[in-house]
Design an enzyme around this catalytic site. Sequence first.
Site, PDB file in Angstrom:
ATOM      1  N   ASN A  99      18.132  51.112  20.494  1.00  0.00           N
ATOM      2  CA  ASN A  99      17.222  52.052  21.171  1.00  0.00           C
ATOM      3  C   ASN A  99      16.797  51.533  22.555  1.00  0.00           C
ATOM      4  OD1 ASN A  99      15.477  49.988  20.555  1.00  0.00           O
ATOM      5  ND2 ASN A  99      14.005  51.219  19.420  1.00  0.00           N
ATOM      6  N   HIS A 151      15.528  48.509  23.204  1.00  0.00           N
ATOM      7  CA  HIS A 151      14.425  47.546  23.274  1.00  0.00           C
ATOM      8  C   HIS A 151      14.910  46.170  23.710  1.00  0.00           C
ATOM      9  CE1 HIS A 151      14.606  46.271  18.701  1.00  0.00           C
ATOM     10  NE2 HIS A 151      15.416  45.537  19.434  1.00  0.00           N
ATOM     11  N   ASP A 184       9.784  36.790  20.318  1.00  0.00           N
ATOM     12  CA  ASP A 184       8.937  37.568  19.412  1.00  0.00           C
ATOM     13  C   ASP A 184       8.842  36.955  18.019  1.00  0.00           C
ATOM     14  OD1 ASP A 184      11.597  38.097  18.816  1.00  0.00           O
ATOM     15  OD2 ASP A 184      11.540  40.137  19.593  1.00  0.00           O
ATOM     16  N   GLU A 244       9.490  48.253  22.381  1.00  0.00           N
ATOM     17  CA  GLU A 244      10.139  49.497  21.980  1.00  0.00           C
ATOM     18  C   GLU A 244      10.018  50.545  23.103  1.00  0.00           C
ATOM     19  OE1 GLU A 244      11.919  49.145  19.547  1.00  0.00           O
ATOM     20  OE2 GLU A 244      10.956  48.468  17.710  1.00  0.00           O
TER      21      GLU A 244
END
Length: 246
Positions: free
Chosen positions: A136, A138, A67, A143
Amino acid sequence: MKIIEVNNYQEMSQKAAEYIIDKVCHFPRITLGLATGGTPIGTYKNIIEDHKKNGTSYQNVTTFNLDEYIGLSPENKNSYRYFMNEQLFNHIDINKKNTHVPHGNVEDYQKECTRFEELISKHGGIDLQILGIGSNGHIGFNEPGTSFTSTTHIVNLAPSTIKANARYFNRLEDVPTKAITMGISTIMKSKEIILLVSGENKSEALSKLLSAGVQESFPASVLKNHPYVTIIADKAAVAGLKVHCK
Ligand code: PGA
């Protein structure tokens, strides 16, 4: 999924590096998928040390990063291109032309997503993908709620991700709110995946990954559908898991 428990961050980094180095020695033209963030820094350090000591060569290796932030140029110290150059590429004999990080400062982001996705396919896909995990759940910047069929795409970063990554920026307001990321299906097409998990702050995520069902609300859970995933987790990350399973 295979899980290897190690004592601490150093051991995790060493194990991951040894695994990657062994693959590079056996398959010098390997295509690696790489990650940024705090988790893989130690792995990269070990790879650099080995390169200097033993001369492991990366001349024929191709890399794809997961990313990049939208709006940051490669020269920006917070861009992931800058991170990769500093933490790894500048210190080994890899040809920079063979290192691919999505471009975060282009005019047409959709075009960049297509270009990146096609480039991976053209190279025959990723042989070995290194992943971290967000608290979380990801993977990459996918996400919670990201479709499992997603390819490289633009995302709005979750508030918790922005907060977690603010430690690298001067101010919370400076953290980009959008990023370009390999999609879940892009990651899942990798032939093999190593997931690195270190520290108490990741124990809940690891616990959820291992206990929860496969669901888009917890992106990393998709890894349960992949045939070759190895998790290298340290004691601090695993400790929470034991508590959770009681
Ligand atoms: P970290 O990030 O390695 O900095 O903890 C991992 C991630 O968010 O995927």
